[in-house]
Enzyme design. Structure first.
Site, PDB file in Angstrom:
ATOM      1  N   ALA A  39      32.854 -29.103  51.073  1.00 37.40           N
ATOM      2  CA  ALA A  39      33.413 -27.790  51.357  1.00 37.40           C
ATOM      3  C   ALA A  39      34.639 -27.536  50.486  1.00 37.40           C
ATOM      4  O   ALA A  39      35.186 -28.443  49.854  1.00 37.40           O
ATOM      5  CB  ALA A  39      33.789 -27.689  52.831  1.00 37.40           C
TER       6      ALA A  39
ATOM      7  N   GLY B  66      29.491 -31.272  52.976  1.00 41.17           N
ATOM      8  CA  GLY B  66      28.515 -30.190  52.991  1.00 41.17           C
ATOM      9  C   GLY B  66      27.422 -30.373  51.964  1.00 41.17           C
ATOM     10  O   GLY B  66      26.295 -29.926  52.156  1.00 41.17           O
TER      11      GLY B  66
ATOM     12  N   GLU C  58      24.988 -32.614  53.595  1.00 40.92           N
ATOM     13  CA  GLU C  58      24.314 -31.845  54.646  1.00 40.92           C
ATOM     14  C   GLU C  58      23.289 -30.880  54.055  1.00 40.92           C
ATOM     15  O   GLU C  58      22.222 -30.658  54.655  1.00 40.92           O
ATOM     16  CB  GLU C  58      25.351 -31.087  55.480  1.00 40.92           C
ATOM     17  CG  GLU C  58      26.188 -32.020  56.343  1.00 40.92           C
ATOM     18  CD  GLU C  58      27.368 -31.320  56.998  1.00 40.92           C
ATOM     19  OE1 GLU C  58      27.425 -31.295  58.242  1.00 40.92           O
ATOM     20  OE2 GLU C  58      28.236 -30.804  56.262  1.00 40.92           O
TER      21      GLU C  58
ATOM     22  N   GLU D  78      33.991 -36.392  56.292  1.00 39.69           N
ATOM     23  CA  GLU D  78      34.820 -35.470  57.082  1.00 39.69           C
ATOM     24  C   GLU D  78      35.811 -36.200  57.984  1.00 39.69           C
ATOM     25  O   GLU D  78      36.897 -35.683  58.270  1.00 39.69           O
ATOM     26  CB  GLU D  78      33.930 -34.560  57.941  1.00 39.69           C
ATOM     27  CG  GLU D  78      33.142 -33.518  57.159  1.00 39.69           C
ATOM     28  CD  GLU D  78      31.800 -34.023  56.644  1.00 39.69           C
ATOM     29  OE1 GLU D  78      31.019 -33.206  56.143  1.00 39.69           O
ATOM     30  OE2 GLU D  78      31.541 -35.250  56.742  1.00 39.69           O
TER      31      GLU D  78
END
Length: 255
Positions: free
Chosen positions: A61, A106, A109, A129
């Site tokens: 991110a 991300g 993911e 994270e």
């Protein structure tokens, strides 16, 4: 645009293009959702490659953007974040992630949203994270655990460590490791092979597996049975069976 779509020979390539690290800011997330919905609608797209380019898939991110957000803002944004990734996961066509360089946070993911993952031999994947005092928020706690099992997922999520391509292959986090220069070529070849297949049967197979994993075995078997019987009403089923009887297996040409 931070994400672009190119279509050729039935394969749609969703290309992240936000140098240098393809950080997944809000604009990129929203664009991902738009393109996932577009390839879902388009009949000329029969399989999909998700690619970040030759150097990096997506390093995570946009932390500077997230740092400026408070709790109230993230309560609103977190649903849109998950919806963007879910739109990729629910593309009803075969999807392969072509992973080069980093696929972290991300980025990892996003790779988890694909049906198949081809990684460069220099790729690194992870869910870091926890090192920010957070947990994965774009599906990582759910899709990673379903893919590699809860204990392996917890190891990656609890520690935030990065895994190299060979370990990712052992864990089942990726499905194939190839030289970095061949990642996109092999991903496109995988997609192109399936793009020539029976579109409705592939959609049925994907939905049966994905939906079945979310429910009990009896409901899963009902989903499978419903799709199986429904395919007997399709032209592809007629083509496939006729070709098998007249020419032998594996020679059918589907429209």
């Amino acid at each position: 645009m931070t994400v672009n779509l190119e279509v050729a020979d039935g394969v749609g390539t969703i290309r992240l293009d936000r140098p240098p690290m393809n950080a997944l800011d809000i604009a990129t997330q929203d664009r991902l959702r738009e393109l996932a919905e577009e390839v879902t609608r388009r009949d000329d797209v029969r399989a999909v490659v998700v690619w970040g380019g030759e150097k990096v898939f997506a390093a995570g991110a946009d932390i500077k953007e997230m740092q400026a957000m408070d709790h109230a803002a993230m309560v609103v944004r977190s649903k849109a974040l998950q919806d963007a990734f879910t739109a990729v996961a629910r593309i009803p066509k075969p999807v392969v992630a072509a992973i080069t360089g980093y696929a972290l946070g991300g980025g990892c993911e996003l790779a988890l949203c694909a049906d198949f993952r081809i990684a460069a031999d220099n790729a690194k994947l992870g869910q870091p994270e926890i090192l920010l005092g957070l947990i994965p928020g774009a599906g990582g706690t759910q899709r990673l655990a379903r893919l590699v099992g809860p204990s392996k997922a917890k190891d990656l999520i609890f520690t935030g460590r990065q895994v190299k391509a060979d370990e990712a292959l052992t864990l089942g986090l990726v499905d194939r490791v190839v030289p970095a220069a061949e990642v996109y070529e092999q991903a496109h070849a995988w997609a192109a092979r399936l793009a020539a297949g029976p579109a409705l049967a592939l959609r049925a197979a994907k939905e049966s597996v994905d939906a079945g994993l979310e429910t009990d075995i009896d409901t899963g078997l009902t989903i499978e049975r419903t799709w199986f019987a429904g395919l007997f009403a399709t032209e592809d089923r007629e083509t496939g069976m006729r070709s098998f009887v007249e020419e032998g297996p594996g020679k059918a040409k589907f429209r």
